[in-house]
Design a protein around this motif. Structure first.
Motif, mmCIF file in Angstrom:
data_model
loop_
_atom_site.group_PDB
_atom_site.id
_atom_site.type_symbol
_atom_site.label_atom_id
_atom_site.label_comp_id
_atom_site.label_asym_id
_atom_site.label_seq_id
_atom_site.Cartn_x
_atom_site.Cartn_y
_atom_site.Cartn_z
ATOM 1 N N LEU A 4 13.497 21.329 -9.880
ATOM 2 C CA LEU A 4 14.639 22.567 -8.958
ATOM 3 C C LEU A 4 14.754 21.299 -8.102
ATOM 4 O O LEU A 4 14.845 20.699 -6.836
ATOM 5 C CB LEU A 4 13.932 23.628 -8.292
ATOM 6 C CG LEU A 4 13.221 25.323 -9.203
ATOM 7 C CD1 LEU A 4 12.925 25.953 -7.371
ATOM 8 C CD2 LEU A 4 14.454 25.440 -10.089
ATOM 9 N N ALA A 8 19.725 24.340 -5.702
ATOM 10 C CA ALA A 8 18.607 25.819 -6.399
ATOM 11 C C ALA A 8 18.211 26.514 -4.654
ATOM 12 O O ALA A 8 18.560 25.948 -3.739
ATOM 13 C CB ALA A 8 17.191 24.922 -6.300
ATOM 14 N N SER A 69 16.598 34.034 -5.751
ATOM 15 C CA SER A 69 16.004 32.499 -5.039
ATOM 16 C C SER A 69 15.623 31.843 -6.472
ATOM 17 O O SER A 69 15.521 32.852 -7.290
ATOM 18 C CB SER A 69 14.883 32.514 -4.292
ATOM 19 O OG SER A 69 15.236 33.293 -3.153
ATOM 20 N N ASP A 70 15.494 30.784 -6.504
ATOM 21 C CA ASP A 70 14.616 29.746 -8.395
ATOM 22 C C ASP A 70 13.465 29.714 -7.709
ATOM 23 O O ASP A 70 12.769 29.963 -8.632
ATOM 24 C CB ASP A 70 15.641 28.853 -8.086
ATOM 25 C CG ASP A 70 17.409 28.531 -8.075
ATOM 26 O OD1 ASP A 70 17.835 28.996 -9.056
ATOM 27 O OD2 ASP A 70 17.598 28.018 -7.279
ATOM 28 N N VAL A 91 10.508 35.350 -10.561
ATOM 29 C CA VAL A 91 10.604 33.973 -10.388
ATOM 30 C C VAL A 91 9.038 32.765 -10.556
ATOM 31 O O VAL A 91 8.391 33.783 -9.859
ATOM 32 C CB VAL A 91 11.319 34.449 -8.938
ATOM 33 C CG1 VAL A 91 10.556 34.790 -7.699
ATOM 34 C CG2 VAL A 91 12.439 33.573 -8.582
ATOM 35 N N SER A 296 8.891 22.634 -5.490
ATOM 36 C CA SER A 296 10.240 22.392 -6.223
ATOM 37 C C SER A 296 9.998 21.355 -7.762
ATOM 38 O O SER A 296 11.559 21.475 -8.432
ATOM 39 C CB SER A 296 11.855 21.665 -5.089
ATOM 40 O OG SER A 296 12.081 22.702 -4.467
#
Length: 385
Positions: A4, A8, A69-70, A91, A296
């Motif tokens: 990510l 993001a 959210s990612d 997620v 991430s």
């Protein structure tokens, strides 16, 4: 799975000072941040892109956070693992529900450490007074009774010196599942901070030496004044734990040093940790940026500490007679003041910290202590005026 990249959104369950410093670093790197907190005045909310109102066990609020959210992470291990498990269908969740399920219950955490053959204090699970009596006899006196759930900073714990104190100790923690463990006569307390990303890359920060007051962290010095072999043992113990859990993110493993060379694991914190606050300014990559990188899916940053550092926590007691005289800190060129923007300064509450970086770790700590002494003296003078 691809990393990510900046742009993001990172969702954080919890709005305290850890979330605040994660948000600082994430926003600097170009990420967006959503925070779930019941309090719009929580330290991280004013810095975030989105605030989701809700308690930390509010499933509907957590689902709204997931939609924004990612990846979702936490600033406390007391977020219900069952709720995280539900979010995992929506997620990326890092650390996982499995990691929190392991660390949230002291019985499960201690059993896990036994399974991975990590040295720790002798212990036994207890569910009633009769079991406590038998376990204490097995572990020996003095021993420590700890609630299985939700204890931190010494809460839900009781030192038992002799058999006559068992019933009172059991009542003091309001019964319920608990553990009893041997009272460790340690040389000092240390912590290993590490980060682990989805690729299994692990990076370590220098071993930190911690002192506590009333069971709450007061000072941290890094690197800890221990031998290289002890530090390496600490890194290996912590890596064993993180890899066995398949943990993603920052992790702190608190340990006792016994007999100058033996490390016993006390607790696991699967998140950034108070003993790592010094990394924010003192290290090439702070623990908060490192956590953002790990969750991430990015390569981890350089955790090296160019010069020794010392940190002392600021507690709400200092505000008893009004705002402290910050000139006592800011007039010291090498001292850095970090406040968490908490509105309510309660006794014992962590409100900020002072950081000093120096070529000599003992001198750095002495400077921290001297600045604290001046702050406290100024507060006393203001009260007497």
């Amino acid at each position: 799975m691809k990393a990510l990249l900046p742009g993001a959104t990172i969702g954080i369950i919890g709005g305290g000072q850890l979330a605040r410093m994660m948000t600082f670093e994430a926003r600097r790197m170009g990420y967006r941040v959503s925070v779930l907190s019941p309090d719009r005045h929580a330290p991280s909310v004013s810095l975030a892109d989105h605030w989701v109102e809700g308690e930390l066990d509010d499933v509907e609020a957590a689902q709204r956070l997931a939609e924004l959210s990612d990846v979702v992470t936490v600033d406390t291990e007391h977020v219900p693992a069952s709720m995280l498990a539900r979010l995992e269908g929506l997620v990326l969740v890092r650390p996982s529900a499995s990691v929190l399920r392991t660390v949230q219950d002291r019985r499960v955490q201690r059993s896990f450490l036994d399974e991975v053959r990590v040295a720790q204090p002798r212990w036994s699970p207890v569910h009633d007074l009769e079991e406590l009596e038998a376990a204490a006899s097995k572990v020996g006196f003095p021993c420590v009774l700890k609630r299985a759930h939700a204890g931190y900073d010494g809460k839900g714990q009781r030192i038992i010196s002799e058999a006559s104190q068992l019933a009172e100790a059991w009542d003091s923690i309001a019964g319920g599942p608990a553990i009893v463990e041997e009272f460790v006569r340690f040389d000092c307390e240390v912590s290993v901070l590490l980060a682990r990303n989805p690729a299994g890359e692990v990076r370590f920060y220098p071993l930190a030496h911690n002192t506590h007051r009333n069971h709450v962290l007061r000072t941290t010095v890094a690197p800890a004044p221990v031998g290289g072999e002890v530090a390496q043992d600490g890194f290996e113990l912590a890596a064993t734990i993180a890899n066995a859990l398949d943990h993603i993110g920052m992790m702190a493993v608190e340990m006792y040093l016994v007999g100058g060379k033996t490390l016993l694991v006390n607790e696991i914190a699967p998140r950034p940790h108070n003993s790592g606050h010094y990394t924010f300014s003192a290290c090439i990559t702070s623990q908060f940026e490192q956590h953002v990188r790990a969750v991430s899916g990015l390569p981890l940053g350089d955790p090296s500490l160019p010069r020794p550092a010392a940190m002392v926590n600021l507690f709400g007691d200092l505000w008893e007679h009004g705002e402290p005289d910050w000139s006592q800190v800011l007039s010291q060129p090498e001292a850095r003041l970090h406040l968490y923007d908490k509105a309510d300064a309660r006794p014992g509450r962590k409100m900020g910290h002072i950081l000093v970086i120096d070529e000599d770790s003992e001198r750095a700590l002495a400077t921290c202590e001297a600045v604290m002494a001046r702050l406290e003296a100024a507060a006393d003078e203001e009260h007497e005026a």
